[in-house]
Scaffold this motif. Structure first.
Motif, mmCIF file in Angstrom:
data_model
loop_
_atom_site.group_PDB
_atom_site.id
_atom_site.type_symbol
_atom_site.label_atom_id
_atom_site.label_comp_id
_atom_site.label_asym_id
_atom_site.label_seq_id
_atom_site.Cartn_x
_atom_site.Cartn_y
_atom_site.Cartn_z
ATOM 1 N N VAL A 1 -8.633 -1.192 -15.214
ATOM 2 C CA VAL A 1 -8.549 -1.746 -16.576
ATOM 3 C C VAL A 1 -7.565 -2.912 -16.661
ATOM 4 C CG1 VAL A 1 -7.877 -1.247 -18.976
ATOM 5 C CG2 VAL A 1 -9.100 0.491 -17.651
ATOM 6 N N LEU A 2 -8.018 -3.966 -17.358
ATOM 7 C CA LEU A 2 -7.111 -5.009 -17.858
ATOM 8 C C LEU A 2 -7.152 -4.870 -19.364
ATOM 9 C CD1 LEU A 2 -6.862 -8.022 -19.296
ATOM 10 C CD2 LEU A 2 -5.339 -7.637 -17.385
ATOM 11 N N LEU B 1 -3.445 9.225 -12.943
ATOM 12 C CA LEU B 1 -4.749 9.094 -12.264
ATOM 13 C C LEU B 1 -4.686 8.101 -11.097
ATOM 14 C CD1 LEU B 1 -6.994 8.925 -15.470
ATOM 15 C CD2 LEU B 1 -6.671 10.893 -13.958
ATOM 16 N N GLN B 2 -3.525 7.462 -10.957
ATOM 17 C CA GLN B 2 -3.328 6.431 -9.912
ATOM 18 C C GLN B 2 -4.411 5.351 -9.977
ATOM 19 O OE1 GLN B 2 -2.891 9.126 -6.442
ATOM 20 N NE2 GLN B 2 -0.782 8.422 -6.442
ATOM 21 N N MET B 3 -4.626 4.888 -11.208
ATOM 22 C CA MET B 3 -5.659 3.878 -11.439
ATOM 23 C C MET B 3 -5.018 2.512 -11.699
ATOM 24 S SD MET B 3 -8.626 5.282 -11.241
ATOM 25 C CE MET B 3 -9.594 3.958 -11.963
ATOM 26 N N PHE B 4 -5.775 1.477 -11.408
ATOM 27 C CA PHE B 4 -5.345 0.090 -11.668
ATOM 28 C C PHE B 4 -5.293 -0.138 -13.174
ATOM 29 C CE2 PHE B 4 -5.940 -4.347 -12.525
ATOM 30 C CZ PHE B 4 -5.398 -5.040 -11.453
ATOM 31 N N PHE B 5 -4.132 -0.582 -13.681
ATOM 32 C CA PHE B 5 -3.983 -0.856 -15.105
ATOM 33 C C PHE B 5 -3.022 -2.040 -15.271
ATOM 34 C CE2 PHE B 5 -1.849 0.709 -19.252
ATOM 35 C CZ PHE B 5 -2.660 -0.105 -20.008
ATOM 36 N N GLN B 6 -3.572 -3.170 -15.685
ATOM 37 C CA GLN B 6 -2.742 -4.369 -15.906
ATOM 38 C C GLN B 6 -2.834 -4.763 -17.375
ATOM 39 O OE1 GLN B 6 -2.826 -7.369 -12.833
ATOM 40 N NE2 GLN B 6 -2.445 -9.049 -14.268
ATOM 41 N N ARG C 1 -9.962 -10.064 -8.028
ATOM 42 C CA ARG C 1 -9.614 -10.046 -6.591
ATOM 43 C C ARG C 1 -8.824 -8.778 -6.246
ATOM 44 N NH1 ARG C 1 -5.210 -11.156 -3.570
ATOM 45 N NH2 ARG C 1 -3.975 -11.694 -5.405
ATOM 46 N N ARG C 2 -7.855 -8.449 -7.062
ATOM 47 C CA ARG C 2 -7.020 -7.274 -6.776
ATOM 48 C C ARG C 2 -7.844 -5.998 -6.790
ATOM 49 N NH1 ARG C 2 -1.463 -7.891 -7.122
ATOM 50 N NH2 ARG C 2 -0.884 -10.059 -7.422
ATOM 51 N N VAL C 3 -8.711 -5.891 -7.793
ATOM 52 C CA VAL C 3 -9.525 -4.662 -7.885
ATOM 53 C C VAL C 3 -10.497 -4.599 -6.698
ATOM 54 C CG1 VAL C 3 -11.263 -3.464 -9.274
ATOM 55 C CG2 VAL C 3 -9.233 -4.450 -10.372
ATOM 56 N N THR C 4 -11.102 -5.726 -6.379
ATOM 57 C CA THR C 4 -12.057 -5.761 -5.259
ATOM 58 C C THR C 4 -11.371 -5.379 -3.946
ATOM 59 O OG1 THR C 4 -13.105 -7.600 -6.390
ATOM 60 C CG2 THR C 4 -13.824 -7.196 -4.145
ATOM 61 N N GLU C 5 -10.142 -5.862 -3.765
ATOM 62 C CA GLU C 5 -9.443 -5.621 -2.499
ATOM 63 C C GLU C 5 -8.571 -4.369 -2.511
ATOM 64 O OE1 GLU C 5 -7.345 -9.218 -1.443
ATOM 65 O OE2 GLU C 5 -9.149 -10.454 -1.696
ATOM 66 N N PRO D 1 -2.671 -3.435 -5.995
ATOM 67 C CA PRO D 1 -2.108 -3.051 -7.299
ATOM 68 C C PRO D 1 -2.114 -4.225 -8.269
ATOM 69 C CG PRO D 1 -0.353 -3.369 -5.689
ATOM 70 C CD PRO D 1 -1.653 -3.557 -4.945
ATOM 71 N N PRO D 2 -1.854 -3.967 -9.557
ATOM 72 C CA PRO D 2 -1.776 -5.062 -10.542
ATOM 73 C C PRO D 2 -0.671 -6.055 -10.194
ATOM 74 C CG PRO D 2 -1.784 -2.932 -11.646
ATOM 75 C CD PRO D 2 -1.648 -2.647 -10.182
ATOM 76 N N MET D 3 -0.779 -7.272 -10.759
ATOM 77 C CA MET D 3 0.250 -8.290 -10.539
ATOM 78 C C MET D 3 1.615 -7.754 -10.977
ATOM 79 S SD MET D 3 1.236 -11.578 -12.658
ATOM 80 C CE MET D 3 1.652 -13.188 -12.048
#
Ligand SMILES: NC(=O)c1ccc[n+]([C@@H]2O[C@H](COP(=O)([O-])OP(=O)(O)OC[C@H]3O[C@@H](n4cnc5c(N)ncnc54)[C@H](O)[C@@H]3O)[C@@H](O)[C@H]2O)c1
Length: 354
Positions: free
Chosen positions: A78-79, A101-106, A307-311, A314-316
């Motif tokens: 999620v962004l 949940l150790q999910m990407f969140f920016q 790019r971050r999610v694809t690779e 972690p978030p910026m």
């Protein structure tokens, strides 16, 4: 904002499909028509689709929490647009959910991608300003239109989160020290129809001793069309009352930037027998066609998030960092409401330093 993100996503080679979701069917249809993408008014259709890997939450502020948490729980990166949420408790719940949940969140503090503001950060990191000891931001924007959800506490939340969170986030980023306390005062509103404050005079004190001040007016600059900083700045706007200027003073030098005049300057301090010397050493500008990259650089933010999610990166910036900016916003609001200095340790969750 949704349309802006779609435009950028269409240029990302990693993205093979985009679907627009909104509760308002006419918005979905308009987005589909404008960008030739899929669309739905059923959130479960989006969240239940395993092909959807990344969700951009660009809805009105009061629904950020629900949309973010449901997306994270459905296994999506999620962004979320700023402000994270309209209460600090909601913002914390969002961060804790992503961490659990150790999910990407920016969070969409895209001014950190701005070529203008990132240059100031580079100067600071290179030691060219020494220790940053004070900053001043003067920001003037025109009023919201009468029917805007941003005028309401229930949907827009407070002006600090909705309008000023970017500008507090930049200051935190540059100073690089936790804020200890804040004092904020608001004069009576001039915009007669808004529930939220239309001005702020806010001072932050940092653990390093640095002091930052932010002055904001959302009333007198000439009205032309919504948020001028989302569009290219026209010559008409120069001098029409819109302002966004920072002064950043350190122990070894200073910087000043002004987005409306396309200016970024730097000074270097040195010693001489009879005085302290300040030399004006850099004077940068840019072309009007580059404005987007120098202000709300959502293009690079969107590309970077994809790019971050694809690779699997972690978030910026960690969501905790964005939450710290939200704490500063709510502390300023609390100070304005109570008339007293608010210590940051009065607010939930410990300070986070970038
Ligand atoms: N980063 C920036 O500089 C920047 C600039 C503009 C807007 N924003 C943020 O983007 C968000 C949207 O702003 P905007 O200017 O696009 O507003 P907007 O009013 O144009 O769009 C908001 C949309 O949210 C939809 N919505 C409301 N409730 C919903 C729900 N429950 N589910 C799904 N959709 C729902 C509305 O129907 C509307 O289409 C806000 O959080 C705002 O703060 C950020």
């Amino acid at each position: 904002m949704g349309g802006t993100v779609v435009q950028h996503l269409k240029e990302c080679p990693q993205v093979s499909g985009i679907v627009a979701y909104d509760i308002a069917e006419e918005r979905v249809m308009a987005t589909q028509e404008a960008y030739h993408i899929a669309g739905t008014i059923e959130l479960d259709e989006v969240l239940g689709d395993p092909a959807v890997k990344l969700v951009f939450v660009t809805a009105a502020n009061h629904v950020h929490k629900e949309l973010v948490i449901r997306s994270l729980e459905a296994g999506k990166a999620v962004l979320c647009e700023k402000p994270m949420a309209n209460t600090l408790a909601d913002a914390l719940e969002m961060v804790e959910c992503a961490e659990r949940l150790q999910m990407f969140f920016q969070v969409g503090f895209e001014l950190r991608y701005s070529h203008l503001y990132a240059r100031v950060k580079e100067w600071i990191d290179a030691g060219l300003l020494g220790d940053v000891v004070s900053t001043h931001c003067l920001y003037n924007s025109s009023a919201y239109s009468k029917n805007a959800w941003r005028n309401t506490k229930a949907e827009g939340g407070d002006t600090f989160g909705e309008r000023l969170s970017h500008y507090v986030d930049l200051t935190r980023w540059w100073v690089g020290s936790p804020v200890v306390d804040v004092f904020s005062a608001c004069a009576p509103n001039v915009v007669p129809y808004t529930e939220v404050h239309d001005n702020y005079h806010t001072t932050y004190r940092f653990a390093s001793g640095a002091v930052s001040h932010l002055t904001y007016y959302m009333n007198y600059p000439a009205l032309f069309r919504g948020d001028p900083l989302r569009d290219d700045i026209t010559d008409l706007q120069l001098g029409d009352g819109h302002k966004l200027r920072y002064i950043i003073v350190g122990t070894k030098g200073a910087a000043e930037n002004d987005v409306f005049y396309r200016r970024l300057k730097r000074w270097e301090f040195s010693d001489a027998p009879d005085t302290m010397v300040s030399d004006w050493v850099e004077n940068l500008t840019w072309e009007r066609k580059e404005d987007h990259y120098y202000y709300h650089n959502t293009t690079d933010q969107t590309r970077d998030v994809v790019r971050r999610v694809t690779e699997g990166l972690p978030p910026m910036t960690p969501a905790r960092d964005a939450y710290e900016t939200m704490r500063l916003c709510f502390a300023a609001e609390r100070s304005a409401d109570t008339g007293r200095i608010v210590r940051l340790d009065e607010l939930p969750a410990p300070a986070f330093t970038c």
